[in-house]
Write a protein that holds these residues in place. Structure first.
Motif, PDB file in Angstrom:
ATOM      1  N   GLY A  41     -18.977  -1.486 -23.897  1.00 25.36           N
ATOM      2  CA  GLY A  41     -18.105  -1.180 -22.771  1.00 25.36           C
ATOM      3  C   GLY A  41     -16.648  -1.497 -23.052  1.00 25.36           C
ATOM      4  O   GLY A  41     -16.227  -1.586 -24.209  1.00 25.36           O
ATOM      5  N   ARG A  42     -15.883  -1.699 -22.004  1.00 27.04           N
ATOM      6  CA  ARG A  42     -14.447  -1.908 -22.134  1.00 27.04           C
ATOM      7  C   ARG A  42     -13.986  -3.085 -21.293  1.00 27.04           C
ATOM      8  O   ARG A  42     -14.614  -3.461 -20.303  1.00 27.04           O
ATOM      9  CB  ARG A  42     -13.676  -0.659 -21.683  1.00 27.04           C
ATOM     10  CG  ARG A  42     -14.006   0.607 -22.450  1.00 27.04           C
ATOM     11  CD  ARG A  42     -13.497   0.567 -23.869  1.00 27.04           C
ATOM     12  NE  ARG A  42     -12.046   0.600 -23.920  1.00 27.04           N
ATOM     13  CZ  ARG A  42     -11.305   1.714 -23.922  1.00 27.04           C
ATOM     14  NH1 ARG A  42     -11.892   2.894 -23.847  1.00 27.04           N
ATOM     15  NH2 ARG A  42      -9.978   1.655 -24.004  1.00 27.04           N
ATOM     16  N   TRP A  43     -12.857  -3.654 -21.701  1.00 25.75           N
ATOM     17  CA  TRP A  43     -12.176  -4.702 -20.943  1.00 25.75           C
ATOM     18  C   TRP A  43     -10.755  -4.265 -20.671  1.00 25.75           C
ATOM     19  O   TRP A  43     -10.092  -3.700 -21.550  1.00 25.75           O
ATOM     20  CB  TRP A  43     -12.152  -6.022 -21.734  1.00 25.75           C
ATOM     21  CG  TRP A  43     -11.223  -7.049 -21.127  1.00 25.75           C
ATOM     22  CD1 TRP A  43     -11.510  -7.898 -20.100  1.00 25.75           C
ATOM     23  CD2 TRP A  43      -9.864  -7.320 -21.486  1.00 25.75           C
ATOM     24  NE1 TRP A  43     -10.427  -8.681 -19.799  1.00 25.75           N
ATOM     25  CE2 TRP A  43      -9.392  -8.341 -20.637  1.00 25.75           C
ATOM     26  CE3 TRP A  43      -8.998  -6.787 -22.453  1.00 25.75           C
ATOM     27  CZ2 TRP A  43      -8.098  -8.854 -20.714  1.00 25.75           C
ATOM     28  CZ3 TRP A  43      -7.697  -7.286 -22.532  1.00 25.75           C
ATOM     29  CH2 TRP A  43      -7.270  -8.312 -21.674  1.00 25.75           C
ATOM     30  N   PHE A  44     -10.282  -4.518 -19.451  1.00 22.87           N
ATOM     31  CA  PHE A  44      -8.897  -4.211 -19.111  1.00 22.87           C
ATOM     32  C   PHE A  44      -8.262  -5.382 -18.373  1.00 22.87           C
ATOM     33  O   PHE A  44      -8.870  -5.968 -17.478  1.00 22.87           O
ATOM     34  CB  PHE A  44      -8.798  -2.960 -18.223  1.00 22.87           C
ATOM     35  CG  PHE A  44      -9.131  -1.691 -18.949  1.00 22.87           C
ATOM     36  CD1 PHE A  44      -8.228  -1.097 -19.817  1.00 22.87           C
ATOM     37  CD2 PHE A  44     -10.367  -1.085 -18.776  1.00 22.87           C
ATOM     38  CE1 PHE A  44      -8.546   0.061 -20.505  1.00 22.87           C
ATOM     39  CE2 PHE A  44     -10.695   0.070 -19.448  1.00 22.87           C
ATOM     40  CZ  PHE A  44      -9.777   0.650 -20.319  1.00 22.87           C
ATOM     41  N   GLY A  45      -7.048  -5.690 -18.754  1.00 21.52           N
ATOM     42  CA  GLY A  45      -6.291  -6.744 -18.087  1.00 21.52           C
ATOM     43  C   GLY A  45      -4.924  -6.261 -17.664  1.00 21.52           C
ATOM     44  O   GLY A  45      -3.961  -7.011 -17.680  1.00 21.52           O
ATOM     45  N   CYS A  46      -4.827  -4.976 -17.293  1.00 24.05           N
ATOM     46  CA  CYS A  46      -3.527  -4.371 -17.003  1.00 24.05           C
ATOM     47  C   CYS A  46      -3.137  -4.407 -15.531  1.00 24.05           C
ATOM     48  O   CYS A  46      -2.007  -4.041 -15.184  1.00 24.05           O
ATOM     49  CB  CYS A  46      -3.487  -2.932 -17.514  1.00 24.05           C
ATOM     50  SG  CYS A  46      -4.833  -1.895 -16.911  1.00 24.05           S
ATOM     51  N   LEU A  47      -4.035  -4.847 -14.646  1.00 20.75           N
ATOM     52  CA  LEU A  47      -3.704  -4.955 -13.228  1.00 20.75           C
ATOM     53  C   LEU A  47      -3.380  -6.395 -12.871  1.00 20.75           C
ATOM     54  O   LEU A  47      -3.963  -7.324 -13.436  1.00 20.75           O
ATOM     55  CB  LEU A  47      -4.873  -4.480 -12.359  1.00 20.75           C
ATOM     56  CG  LEU A  47      -5.248  -3.008 -12.421  1.00 20.75           C
ATOM     57  CD1 LEU A  47      -6.464  -2.752 -11.536  1.00 20.75           C
ATOM     58  CD2 LEU A  47      -4.088  -2.118 -11.991  1.00 20.75           C
ATOM     59  N   THR A  48      -2.480  -6.581 -11.936  1.00 17.92           N
ATOM     60  CA  THR A  48      -2.195  -7.925 -11.431  1.00 17.92           C
ATOM     61  C   THR A  48      -3.304  -8.320 -10.451  1.00 17.92           C
ATOM     62  O   THR A  48      -4.092  -7.473 -10.015  1.00 17.92           O
ATOM     63  CB  THR A  48      -0.850  -7.967 -10.699  1.00 17.92           C
ATOM     64  OG1 THR A  48      -0.935  -7.147  -9.504  1.00 17.92           O
ATOM     65  CG2 THR A  48       0.278  -7.454 -11.589  1.00 17.92           C
ATOM     66  N   SER A  49      -3.345  -9.590 -10.098  1.00 18.12           N
ATOM     67  CA  SER A  49      -4.363 -10.048  -9.148  1.00 18.12           C
ATOM     68  C   SER A  49      -4.180  -9.391  -7.786  1.00 18.12           C
ATOM     69  O   SER A  49      -5.153  -9.121  -7.080  1.00 18.12           O
ATOM     70  CB  SER A  49      -4.300 -11.577  -9.012  1.00 18.12           C
ATOM     71  OG  SER A  49      -3.013 -11.997  -8.598  1.00 18.12           O
ATOM     72  N   GLN A  50      -2.939  -9.096  -7.420  1.00 23.34           N
ATOM     73  CA  GLN A  50      -2.692  -8.426  -6.151  1.00 23.34           C
ATOM     74  C   GLN A  50      -3.197  -6.993  -6.184  1.00 23.34           C
ATOM     75  O   GLN A  50      -3.809  -6.512  -5.226  1.00 23.34           O
ATOM     76  CB  GLN A  50      -1.195  -8.448  -5.823  1.00 23.34           C
ATOM     77  CG  GLN A  50      -0.860  -7.881  -4.450  1.00 23.34           C
ATOM     78  CD  GLN A  50       0.602  -8.026  -4.096  1.00 23.34           C
ATOM     79  OE1 GLN A  50       1.420  -8.425  -4.914  1.00 23.34           O
ATOM     80  NE2 GLN A  50       0.946  -7.707  -2.867  1.00 23.34           N
ATOM     81  N   GLU A  51      -2.954  -6.297  -7.301  1.00 22.39           N
ATOM     82  CA  GLU A  51      -3.417  -4.914  -7.437  1.00 22.39           C
ATOM     83  C   GLU A  51      -4.942  -4.847  -7.482  1.00 22.39           C
ATOM     84  O   GLU A  51      -5.552  -3.994  -6.838  1.00 22.39           O
ATOM     85  CB  GLU A  51      -2.820  -4.292  -8.697  1.00 22.39           C
ATOM     86  CG  GLU A  51      -1.322  -4.029  -8.601  1.00 22.39           C
ATOM     87  CD  GLU A  51      -0.699  -3.680  -9.937  1.00 22.39           C
ATOM     88  OE1 GLU A  51       0.368  -3.049  -9.950  1.00 22.39           O
ATOM     89  OE2 GLU A  51      -1.273  -4.046 -10.992  1.00 22.39           O
ATOM     90  N   LEU A  52      -5.554  -5.751  -8.246  1.00 21.80           N
ATOM     91  CA  LEU A  52      -7.011  -5.771  -8.324  1.00 21.80           C
ATOM     92  C   LEU A  52      -7.610  -6.127  -6.971  1.00 21.80           C
ATOM     93  O   LEU A  52      -8.629  -5.569  -6.554  1.00 21.80           O
ATOM     94  CB  LEU A  52      -7.471  -6.761  -9.390  1.00 21.80           C
ATOM     95  CG  LEU A  52      -8.949  -6.697  -9.804  1.00 21.80           C
ATOM     96  CD1 LEU A  52      -9.322  -5.311 -10.304  1.00 21.80           C
ATOM     97  CD2 LEU A  52      -9.246  -7.745 -10.888  1.00 21.80           C
ATOM     98  N   GLY A  53      -6.956  -7.043  -6.263  1.00 18.62           N
ATOM     99  CA  GLY A  53      -7.413  -7.398  -4.928  1.00 18.62           C
ATOM    100  C   GLY A  53      -7.343  -6.214  -3.974  1.00 18.62           C
ATOM    101  O   GLY A  53      -8.259  -5.975  -3.179  1.00 18.62           O
ATOM    102  N   LEU A  54      -6.264  -5.453  -4.070  1.00 21.66           N
ATOM    103  CA  LEU A  54      -6.102  -4.271  -3.222  1.00 21.66           C
ATOM    104  C   LEU A  54      -7.245  -3.284  -3.438  1.00 21.66           C
ATOM    105  O   LEU A  54      -7.758  -2.685  -2.487  1.00 21.66           O
ATOM    106  CB  LEU A  54      -4.760  -3.601  -3.534  1.00 21.66           C
ATOM    107  CG  LEU A  54      -4.405  -2.356  -2.719  1.00 21.66           C
ATOM    108  CD1 LEU A  54      -4.304  -2.691  -1.237  1.00 21.66           C
ATOM    109  CD2 LEU A  54      -3.079  -1.768  -3.210  1.00 21.66           C
ATOM    110  N   ALA A  55      -7.669  -3.139  -4.686  1.00 22.27           N
ATOM    111  CA  ALA A  55      -8.761  -2.222  -4.998  1.00 22.27           C
ATOM    112  C   ALA A  55     -10.070  -2.659  -4.347  1.00 22.27           C
ATOM    113  O   ALA A  55     -10.920  -1.825  -4.016  1.00 22.27           O
ATOM    114  CB  ALA A  55      -8.943  -2.131  -6.514  1.00 22.27           C
TER     115      ALA A  55
END
Length: 209
Positions: A149-163
């Motif tokens: 699979g894949r790993w991504f760390g390109c979103l901030t905690s606020q952006e990931l939280g919004l999702a």
């Protein structure tokens, strides 16, 4: 194998980057169009009318296209580029990634939170591990990239939280199928624009608890 280490298949439409000259799958490029006002606009969804101008989804490459006037050359006419063009691309890609993850969550194909994500990883249900760029490295290092699979760390905690309908989130995971492939493509492009790893490198490669 295409640039960036992505597997290339015959089903992937290809375009040539106006800066590097490389021909690669559209998933690794950003489409731009020349508007009626003579301004260059990013079209990350690939839906705006007009002839597409394609640039590799990397901050430095887009900046080179701007500095060297390559958009006008590709359009074969005068073209203006907004000073914040890279930021516009970044914002549009981040919004797409957040929206796609949100749709996956509503479809029951995404989970959030350390324990739930760890459970999906242990069960082999996770295809993508998402971790906030501003999260603790110590905490993130306790999870691992899904096998194959894949790993991504390109979103901030606020952006990931919004999702995920939260104020903040550090860990998330997506199952295979559904919109996951589109998340991978857009997150890869966003990572390039944000000068971050595109998901090829695991935080931790071994499944240890």
């Amino acid at each position: 194998m295409s640039r960036g280490g992505k597997p290339k298949t015959n089903d992937d439409p290809e375009r040539r980057c106006i800066v590097t000259g490389d021909v690669q799958p559209k998933a690794g490029l950003v489409r731009f169009v020349l508007g009626p006002d003579g301004m260059i606009y990013p079209d990350v969804a690939g839906k705006l009318p007009g002839r597409g101008i394609w640039v590799t989804s990397e901050r430095s490459v887009i900046e080179t296209a701007m500095k060297k006037g390559l958009f006008a050359r590709a359009a074969k006419q005068a073209a203006k580029t907004p000073e914040n063009l890279v930021e516009l691309v970044e914002l549009a890609l981040a919004s797409r990634v957040v929206e796609l993850i949100s749709l996956e969550r509503k479809a029951g194909k995404a989970v959030v939170g350390f324990e739930k994500v760890k459970g999906w990883l242990a069960e082999g249900r996770a295809k993508v591990l998402l971790q906030a760029s501003d999260g603790s490295d110590r905490g993130k290092g306790k999870l691992w990239t899904p096998e194959g699979g894949r790993w991504f760390g390109c979103l901030t905690s606020q952006e990931l939280g919004l999702a995920f309908g939260r104020d903040r989130a550090i860990h998330g995971a997506l199952a295979a199928g559904g919109l996951t492939r589109r998340v991978i493509e857009d997150a890869s492009r966003l990572a390039g624009v944000r000068k971050q790893d595109g998901g090829k490198t695991a935080m931790k490669d071994t499944k240890t608890a």
